[in-house]
Design an enzyme around this catalytic site. Structure first.
Site, PDB file in Angstrom:
ATOM      1  N   ARG A 188      12.485   7.591   5.844  1.00  0.00           N
ATOM      2  CA  ARG A 188      11.739   6.569   4.918  1.00  0.00           C
ATOM      3  C   ARG A 188      10.883   7.355   4.813  1.00  0.00           C
ATOM      4  O   ARG A 188       9.631   6.911   3.351  1.00  0.00           O
ATOM      5  CB  ARG A 188      10.208   6.077   6.405  1.00  0.00           C
ATOM      6  CG  ARG A 188       9.587   6.700   6.551  1.00  0.00           C
ATOM      7  CD  ARG A 188       8.611   6.711   8.048  1.00  0.00           C
ATOM      8  NE  ARG A 188       7.596   6.019   7.460  1.00  0.00           N
ATOM      9  CZ  ARG A 188       6.221   5.887   8.150  1.00  0.00           C
ATOM     10  NH1 ARG A 188       6.632   7.011   7.442  1.00  0.00           N
ATOM     11  NH2 ARG A 188       5.521   4.665   8.345  1.00  0.00           N
ATOM     12  N   TRP A 195       2.836  18.943   1.907  1.00  0.00           N
ATOM     13  CA  TRP A 195       2.979  19.770   2.304  1.00  0.00           C
ATOM     14  C   TRP A 195       4.728  20.234   3.140  1.00  0.00           C
ATOM     15  O   TRP A 195       4.940  21.289   3.134  1.00  0.00           O
ATOM     16  CB  TRP A 195       2.047  20.396   4.107  1.00  0.00           C
ATOM     17  CG  TRP A 195       2.214  20.046   4.760  1.00  0.00           C
ATOM     18  CD1 TRP A 195       2.256  18.310   4.719  1.00  0.00           C
ATOM     19  CD2 TRP A 195       1.919  20.108   6.025  1.00  0.00           C
ATOM     20  NE1 TRP A 195       2.170  17.728   6.218  1.00  0.00           N
ATOM     21  CE2 TRP A 195       2.477  19.279   6.921  1.00  0.00           C
ATOM     22  CE3 TRP A 195       1.278  21.831   6.779  1.00  0.00           C
ATOM     23  CZ2 TRP A 195       1.674  19.524   8.994  1.00  0.00           C
ATOM     24  CZ3 TRP A 195       1.890  22.057   7.786  1.00  0.00           C
ATOM     25  CH2 TRP A 195       1.578  20.494   9.138  1.00  0.00           C
ATOM     26  N   ASN A 232      -1.385  13.373  -1.043  1.00  0.00           N
ATOM     27  CA  ASN A 232      -0.071  13.909   0.382  1.00  0.00           C
ATOM     28  C   ASN A 232       0.884  13.106   0.283  1.00  0.00           C
ATOM     29  O   ASN A 232       1.888  14.071   0.430  1.00  0.00           O
ATOM     30  CB  ASN A 232      -1.163  12.199   1.564  1.00  0.00           C
ATOM     31  CG  ASN A 232      -0.024  12.133   2.671  1.00  0.00           C
ATOM     32  OD1 ASN A 232      -0.625  11.817   4.209  1.00  0.00           O
ATOM     33  ND2 ASN A 232       1.424  11.888   3.044  1.00  0.00           N
ATOM     34  N   ARG A 241      -6.513  10.842  -0.599  1.00  0.00           N
ATOM     35  CA  ARG A 241      -6.220  11.983   0.364  1.00  0.00           C
ATOM     36  C   ARG A 241      -5.344  12.809   0.139  1.00  0.00           C
ATOM     37  O   ARG A 241      -3.931  12.852   0.042  1.00  0.00           O
ATOM     38  CB  ARG A 241      -6.414  11.200   1.848  1.00  0.00           C
ATOM     39  CG  ARG A 241      -4.613  11.112   1.801  1.00  0.00           C
ATOM     40  CD  ARG A 241      -4.188   9.695   3.054  1.00  0.00           C
ATOM     41  NE  ARG A 241      -2.852  10.090   3.879  1.00  0.00           N
ATOM     42  CZ  ARG A 241      -2.246   8.890   4.077  1.00  0.00           C
ATOM     43  NH1 ARG A 241      -2.821   7.989   4.000  1.00  0.00           N
ATOM     44  NH2 ARG A 241      -1.076   8.502   4.373  1.00  0.00           N
ATOM     45  N   GLY A 339      -1.911  16.642   8.210  1.00  0.00           N
ATOM     46  CA  GLY A 339      -0.397  16.778   7.979  1.00  0.00           C
ATOM     47  C   GLY A 339      -0.413  16.431   9.571  1.00  0.00           C
ATOM     48  O   GLY A 339       0.712  15.927  10.230  1.00  0.00           O
ATOM     49  N   ASP A 341      -0.025  13.754  11.764  1.00  0.00           N
ATOM     50  CA  ASP A 341      -0.840  12.678  12.098  1.00  0.00           C
ATOM     51  C   ASP A 341       0.329  12.040  13.391  1.00  0.00           C
ATOM     52  O   ASP A 341       1.220  11.998  12.542  1.00  0.00           O
ATOM     53  CB  ASP A 341      -1.054  11.479  11.324  1.00  0.00           C
ATOM     54  CG  ASP A 341       0.110  11.890   9.743  1.00  0.00           C
ATOM     55  OD1 ASP A 341       0.550  13.393   9.747  1.00  0.00           O
ATOM     56  OD2 ASP A 341       0.119  11.298   9.202  1.00  0.00           O
ATOM     57  N   GLU A 531      13.876  15.958  11.768  1.00  0.00           N
ATOM     58  CA  GLU A 531      12.103  16.019  11.134  1.00  0.00           C
ATOM     59  C   GLU A 531      11.416  16.612  12.505  1.00  0.00           C
ATOM     60  O   GLU A 531      10.530  17.555  11.821  1.00  0.00           O
ATOM     61  CB  GLU A 531      11.024  14.523  11.075  1.00  0.00           C
ATOM     62  CG  GLU A 531      10.647  13.806  11.700  1.00  0.00           C
ATOM     63  CD  GLU A 531       9.380  12.401  12.058  1.00  0.00           C
ATOM     64  OE1 GLU A 531       9.096  12.906  10.758  1.00  0.00           O
ATOM     65  OE2 GLU A 531      10.170  11.767  12.611  1.00  0.00           O
TER      66      GLU A 531
END
Ligand SMILES: *[C@@H]1O[C@H](CO)[C@@H](O)[C@H](O)[C@H]1NC(C)=O
Ligand SMILES: *[C@@H]1O[C@H](CO)[C@@H](O)[C@H](O)[C@H]1NC(C)=O
Ligand SMILES: *[C@@H]1O[C@H](CO)[C@@H](O)[C@H](O)[C@H]1NC(C)=O
Ligand SMILES: *[C@@H]1O[C@H](CO)[C@@H](O)[C@H](O)[C@H]1NC(C)=O
Length: 595
Positions: A188, A195, A232, A241, A339, A341, A531
């Site tokens: 996605r 980062w 971001n 952000r 990062g 979240d 991930e």
């Protein structure tokens, strides 16, 4: 309809109570829809787009839950100019009693005025990719070497180039234009992320893809010059952000790989600009023993739902008074900026997402990273021969160490804990971020490193053979137990490997071996890199949070390649040998023949 403060939403509410014959008021509202909202409202929205960041289209499309993931709609490209699309929606909504368009008509509207997500990219094979980068030769285990080759080949499938239309017609895209092609995380995450790119860039440099790495860094420099900081990710709904500031470290990696001083000289003023943003917009004064210290925190000035997770945010805030809703949304944006979240790290109390207060937490890892940025900026100035500027950053490091050691460091425990500005207390729960200053080498006395190793061994974080979990608390959020994330493994292993003690170095290798085995076993099972992983399963992808686990995956590949490079002489696949794989079917069929 959810409550909110945006001007256009107020208009939709107003329209609700009006009859269609009251033309003047309708016209007033229509005008308001296309005018720039007042500054206070603007500051509170994620971006200026009245389609992707605020307004009735976003609200109705997301509330109707037409797609599994709220990110789907905000990644669509417009087929017509934004004011035409807004007007068409206004016309459409007039047909319905309370201006609420039913789902089938919303779908028709979307197919008329929007394209499916992803159309703004063409796939792109990085031209600097080649078969056999040198580091592969350093991997002793044959199976791991073959696997590393496959990971190296994944860069080709994660390369993306924007179509010319993104630059020519930015108003039709939620994608933020960047001049160079990129390697994306995957799944996605169709666009670049901030980062994540640090581990991607390090992986690309090992893969000898210097041009691709430089292009990604140049994109980030371009973004700092445009916004004053790095969003971001590459979408307008991330415009207010950032994410953990890793650009200076990307440049450092690039400089170590290329020794390109000219590049450093060109980049340095922009790196300092980003540093100033964090010091001006993301700092907080904290009193400790009568002394005022300045530390950094995540703090996003947006008080409405995240467009890409709109319904999650609306539902989470349900039932709260308006002021608390806005505060929660602000702290969710701030959590996304971290990062992590989301995570119990940001919960103020009662350990649920609804108690997220990210802006009131002074994070140990962010301050370690800021300290490392200060050290690196000092180093860059030394390389370029500016002693005075170098001294300025050295003094910033000195102040940072004093602040971290007064506010975050706990000598009794031997770790740096997040500090809560509401309760004025440290969060003593385990998170790998409690050791971030070891990774950043930001502490004043050598014994602090040894104490931190002792602390780590005393937690239960090392009990899991598939990685170090993000916490020991199972909150259901992604950045908590039982998920283990590549960047956190890397920072821990890298930190331990640089300590002088052999004991710490041995622990670093143990953790590297565990992580490689987890990644490898999942690859054998699924032929994919994930991930995040679950510390409870042998090669099991992670779960929890707001979306399904994603494959690809930029930082996982980067971390795996780095560990395979660093420890390639010793790491073992520890799995089945090739002969076992070949013989097993024979053994099974022989056994079946006897049954
Ligand atoms: C919206 O309605 C107005 C008035 O009926 C019409 O002139 C206009 O063309 C419509 N716009 C769109 C985009 O449908
Ligand atoms: C608007 O109408 C729809 C369909 O008639 C209904 O489901 C919805 O609850 C209404 N919304 C409001 C705010 O009255
Ligand atoms: C940073 O701070 C400046 C000055 O206070 C403000 O104008 C700007 O909007 C802030 N930027 C962000 C992204 O928070
Ligand atoms: C948190 O939990 C405690 C004990 O379960 C309860 O008394 C308190 O009301 C809760 N606080 C909030 C803000 O929900």
């Amino acid at each position: 309809m959810t409550s909110g403060r945006s001007h256009s939403r107020a208009c939709a509410l107003l329209l609700l109570s009006l009859t269609l014959t009251m033309h003047t008021l309708v016209c007033f509202c229509l005008a308001a829809l296309t005018l720039t909202p007042p500054a206070s409202v603007q500051a509170a929205s994620p971006c200026d787009s009245e389609i992707f960041c605020t307004g009735p289209i976003l609200q109705q499309v997301q509330n109707a839950k037409l797609f599994d993931d709220d990110k789907y709609f905000v990644d669509m490209k417009l087929r017509a100019a934004p004011d035409v699309v807004s007007l068409a929606f206004h016309n459409l909504s007039k047909e319905f009693p309370n201006a609420t368009v039913p789902p089938d008509r919303l779908k028709g509207f979307l197919s008329a005025y929007f394209e499916e997500p992803g159309t703004e990219f063409e796939s792109w094979t990085p031209p600097d990719w080649h078969e056999e980068p040198t580091f592969l030769g350093r991997i002793a285990d044959q199976q791991l070497r073959d696997w590393a080759k496959k990971i190296h080949a994944l860069w080709k499938s994660l390369g993306r180039k924007m179509r010319a239309g993104v630059q020519d017609h930015p108003e039709l895209h939620s994608l933020i234009y960047a001049p160079h092609p990129v390697v994306v995380p995957g799944g996605r995450f169709r666009e670049f992320y901030y980062w994540d790119s640090y581990w991607v860039v390090n992986g690309l440099l090992l893969s000898e893809m210097t041009d691709t790495a430089r292009g990604m860094i140049q994109n980030f420099l371009h973004l700092v010059n445009r916004y004053g900081f790095i969003p971001n990710g590459g979408r307008i709904y991330y415009e207010r952000r950032s994410q953990p500031p890793f650009l200076t470290l990307m440049v450092e990696s690039y400089y170590h790989a290329t020794k390109d001083k000219e590049f450093l000289r060109d980049a340095l003023p922009t790196l300092e600009k980003e540093y100033s943003f964090w010091m001006r917009n993301r700092s907080v004064a904290v009193q400790a023993n009568g002394v005022e210290h300045v530390l950094n925190r995540y703090h996003v000035q947006v008080e409405s739902p995240r467009p890409e997770s709109y319904t999650d945010d609306v539902e989470l805030a349900e039932g709260l008074p308006d002021a608390l809703k806005e505060q929660l949304w602000m702290d969710l944006h701030s959590g996304a900026e971290s990062g992590w979240d989301f995570s119990s790290r940001w919960f103020l109390d009662n350990r649920t997402l609804r108690h997220t207060r990210t802006s009131q937490i002074v994070p140990s890892d962010l301050n370690a990273l800021m300290c490392l940025n200060e050290k690196t900026l000092a180093f860059f100035h030394t390389v370029l021969g500016d002693g005075a500027a170098s001294d300025r950053y050295d003094r910033a490091v000195t102040r940072r160490l004093a602040a971290m050691e007064s506010v975050l460091w706990d000598p009794g425990s031997g770790a740096w804990f997040d500090y809560n500005l509401v309760t004025n207390a440290k969060n003593r729960d385990f998170y790998p971020s409690n050791l971030a200053p070891v990774w950043a080498r930001c502490y004043s006395r050598p014994e602090m490193g040894d104490l931190a190793v002792k602390y780590l061994k005393g937690t239960h974080a090392l009990d899991y053979h598939n990685g170090v979990p993000s916490s020991l608390f199972e909150s259901g959020q992604q950045w908590d137990f039982p998920n283990a994330w590549p960047p956190l493994q890397h920072m821990l292993i890298d930190g331990l490997s640089k300590l002088p003690s052999e004991d710490a170095n041995a622990l670093a290798f143990t953790l590297a071996q565990r992580w490689i085995k987890t990644n490898w076993m999942a690859y054998v099972k699924y032929e994919a890199m994930f991930e995040k992983y679950d510390v409870n399963g042998d090669g099991k992808p992670g779960g929890g949070g707001e979306y399904e686990v994603q494959l690809g995956f930029g930082w996982t590949n980067g971390v795996a390649l780095q560990l395979l490079n660093q420890y390639g002489d010793r790491l073992s696949s520890g799995g089945r040998s090739v002969t076992f794989d070949l013989l097993m079917p024979l053994v099974v069929s022989a056994a079946l023949a006897f049954m």
